[in-house]
Write an enzyme that holds these catalytic residues in place. Sequence first.
Site, PDB file in Angstrom:
ATOM      1  N   TYR A  63      -1.383  -0.584  10.640  1.00 33.78           N
ATOM      2  CA  TYR A  63      -1.379  -0.982   8.986  1.00 33.78           C
ATOM      3  C   TYR A  63      -0.083  -0.603   8.385  1.00 33.78           C
ATOM      4  O   TYR A  63       0.275  -1.346   7.606  1.00 33.78           O
ATOM      5  CB  TYR A  63      -2.735  -0.263   8.364  1.00 33.78           C
ATOM      6  CG  TYR A  63      -3.190  -0.570   7.180  1.00 33.78           C
ATOM      7  CD1 TYR A  63      -3.813  -1.822   6.629  1.00 33.78           C
ATOM      8  CD2 TYR A  63      -2.667   0.458   6.159  1.00 33.78           C
ATOM      9  CE1 TYR A  63      -3.767  -2.178   5.524  1.00 33.78           C
ATOM     10  CE2 TYR A  63      -3.065   0.146   4.960  1.00 33.78           C
ATOM     11  CZ  TYR A  63      -3.733  -1.107   4.600  1.00 33.78           C
ATOM     12  OH  TYR A  63      -3.802  -1.498   2.970  1.00 33.78           O
ATOM     13  N   SER A 104       0.711  -1.232   0.055  1.00 34.55           N
ATOM     14  CA  SER A 104      -0.191  -0.062   0.043  1.00 34.55           C
ATOM     15  C   SER A 104       0.994   1.199  -0.010  1.00 34.55           C
ATOM     16  O   SER A 104       2.149   1.286   0.487  1.00 34.55           O
ATOM     17  CB  SER A 104      -0.891   0.153   1.346  1.00 34.55           C
ATOM     18  OG  SER A 104      -1.246   1.157   1.583  1.00 34.55           O
TER      19      SER A 104
HETATM   20  N1  LIG Z   1      -8.745  -0.413  -1.133  1.00 35.48           N
HETATM   21  C1  LIG Z   1      -7.838   0.348  -0.895  1.00 35.48           C
HETATM   22  O1  LIG Z   1      -7.974   1.461  -1.038  1.00 35.48           O
HETATM   23  C2  LIG Z   1      -6.310  -0.323  -0.843  1.00 35.48           C
HETATM   24  C3  LIG Z   1      -5.216   0.641  -0.730  1.00 35.48           C
HETATM   25  C4  LIG Z   1      -4.133  -0.128  -0.484  1.00 35.48           C
HETATM   26  C5  LIG Z   1      -3.832  -1.220  -0.380  1.00 35.48           C
HETATM   27  N2  LIG Z   1      -4.916  -2.246  -0.464  1.00 35.48           N
HETATM   28  C6  LIG Z   1      -4.689  -3.519  -0.213  1.00 35.48           C
HETATM   29  O2  LIG Z   1      -5.425  -4.323  -1.206  1.00 35.48           O
HETATM   30  C7  LIG Z   1      -5.761  -5.696  -0.708  1.00 35.48           C
HETATM   31  C8  LIG Z   1      -6.969  -5.710  -1.330  1.00 35.48           C
HETATM   32  O3  LIG Z   1      -7.979  -4.734  -0.559  1.00 35.48           O
HETATM   33  P1  LIG Z   1      -9.448  -4.526  -1.038  1.00 35.48           P
HETATM   34  O4  LIG Z   1      -9.839  -3.081  -0.796  1.00 35.48           O
HETATM   35  O5  LIG Z   1      -9.848  -5.336  -2.149  1.00 35.48           O
HETATM   36  O6  LIG Z   1     -10.170  -5.281   0.255  1.00 35.48           O
HETATM   37  P2  LIG Z   1     -11.633  -5.851   0.453  1.00 35.48           P
HETATM   38  O7  LIG Z   1     -11.911  -5.745   1.869  1.00 35.48           O
HETATM   39  O8  LIG Z   1     -12.385  -5.265  -0.434  1.00 35.48           O
HETATM   40  O9  LIG Z   1     -11.076  -7.503   0.353  1.00 35.48           O
HETATM   41  C9  LIG Z   1     -10.571  -8.095   1.038  1.00 35.48           C
HETATM   42  C10 LIG Z   1     -10.902  -9.615   0.800  1.00 35.48           C
HETATM   43  O10 LIG Z   1      -9.922 -10.416   1.609  1.00 35.48           O
HETATM   44  C11 LIG Z   1     -10.625 -11.367   2.259  1.00 35.48           C
HETATM   45  N3  LIG Z   1     -10.113 -11.867   3.589  1.00 35.48           N
HETATM   46  C12 LIG Z   1      -9.816 -11.005   4.796  1.00 35.48           C
HETATM   47  N4  LIG Z   1      -9.213 -11.747   5.858  1.00 35.48           N
HETATM   48  C13 LIG Z   1      -8.912 -12.834   5.096  1.00 35.48           C
HETATM   49  C14 LIG Z   1      -8.300 -14.021   5.686  1.00 35.48           C
HETATM   50  N5  LIG Z   1      -7.974 -14.075   6.961  1.00 35.48           N
HETATM   51  N6  LIG Z   1      -8.255 -15.070   4.891  1.00 35.48           N
HETATM   52  C15 LIG Z   1      -8.742 -15.001   3.711  1.00 35.48           C
HETATM   53  N7  LIG Z   1      -9.335 -14.001   3.066  1.00 35.48           N
HETATM   54  C16 LIG Z   1      -9.539 -12.953   3.826  1.00 35.48           C
HETATM   55  C17 LIG Z   1     -11.899 -10.777   2.452  1.00 35.48           C
HETATM   56  O11 LIG Z   1     -13.075 -11.647   2.967  1.00 35.48           O
HETATM   57  C18 LIG Z   1     -12.236  -9.986   1.480  1.00 35.48           C
HETATM   58  O12 LIG Z   1     -12.820 -10.896   0.427  1.00 35.48           O
HETATM   59  C19 LIG Z   1      -5.569  -5.486   0.785  1.00 35.48           C
HETATM   60  O13 LIG Z   1      -4.411  -6.086   1.070  1.00 35.48           O
HETATM   61  C20 LIG Z   1      -5.473  -4.017   1.352  1.00 35.48           C
HETATM   62  O14 LIG Z   1      -4.493  -3.817   2.301  1.00 35.48           O
HETATM   63  C21 LIG Z   1      -5.960  -1.634  -0.554  1.00 35.48           C
END
Ligand SMILES: NC(=O)c1ccc[n+]([C@@H]2O[C@H](COP(=O)([O-])OP(=O)(O)OC[C@H]3O[C@@H](n4cnc5c(N)ncnc54)[C@H](O)[C@@H]3O)[C@@H](O)[C@H]2O)c1
Length: 325
Positions: A213, A200
Amino acid sequence: MLLKLYSLCLLVLDCISLVIKTALLLLEAMYHLVISPAEKSVEGEIVLITGTGHGIGRELAKKYALLGATVVCLDIDKAGNAETMAMIADLTGAREKHNRNANHQNGAHHSSRKAYAYECDVSDRESVMKMAAKVKNEVGNVTVMVNNAGIMPCKPFLSHGQQEVERLFRINVMAHIWMFEAFLPSMIENNHGHIVALSSMAGICGLSNLVPYCASKYAVRGLMEAMSEELREGGRGQNIKFTTIFPFIVGTGLVQKPKLRFPNLLGIVSPEEAAQRIITAMRRNQNEVSIPPALLYINNISRIFPSKMVHLVKDFVDSGCEAHV
Ligand SMILES: NC(=O)c1ccc[n+]([C@@H]2O[C@H](COP(=O)([O-])OP(=O)(O)OC[C@H]3O[C@@H](n4cnc5c(N)ncnc54)[C@H](O)[C@@H]3O)[C@@H](O)[C@H]2O)c1
């Protein structure tokens, strides 16, 4: 004396070779700034993605399936993952139908696409190892691994509870280590594979309300860099590629209260666009890519200036996340 002279000659030759090689690599990098590197095919690869039940992971699974990869979808959320599978079936079914019609007309053969779903808590080592054995048996050796699942509690540091921080580290950091343990050996054995990780922008610079985080996302960056160095220097698995992604804000709902002073400049990217950028970076074998791409360069340049000056600019841009509670 003669030995000393010989070592000196070797050192001079080494220096000349270093200068020439670095100059060539610099030229190559400059060339690729203008002409993008070719994108490798993922057709026939077995792509395992964590966190496919929602957000970026779901979009990645859909896009990899459309590119002809066999997709292995992992999520703790069985229902969300089932929805993703249905979406993939719809998309690839429509594409297959279209291809069948086209192929029927020109007599060509069409390849069938596959997707598999597994319920798995990636933070639990035992679940990961059980799932990995099943995947090997039922699907085959994973050749592309996308460590995407993550959570993001967003509040002042002292409002975080101990259990919450430990859970965050189990999901955002330890899961990557269990996944490496489970899937890296076959990649090393075959000297073929690609590992993609979702860090991130919070893994590039410290942000308020996101202290644990940020620490977890810095850890992901360190893990990826160290692992790729170990393979590069170790001589085994040198063909395995690593891509670390640093998104700012993606519109999945993970960031519930985005703070954006200049949304046109530094806005929210859709999950579809984020997934497309991630896949393009992976197919071009890029090591590190931010979303939007300029952020990584801006960060690298800003680090050479005095921190007070950087803070001034940061306060002017005034973007990040408000506390969720
Ligand atoms: N959305 C953002 O703005 C953003 C920004 C920077 C980084 N990220 C990173 O991108 C990645 C995806 O983010 P997103 O926004 O799609 O999140 P999201 O919450 O939309 O989806 C995350 C998915 O991971 C699954 N999950 C959570 N814990 C789990 C576990 N223990 N085992 C298996 N599955 C699990 C959830 O059920 C969900 O389906 C993350 O690592 C997040 O930190 C997101």
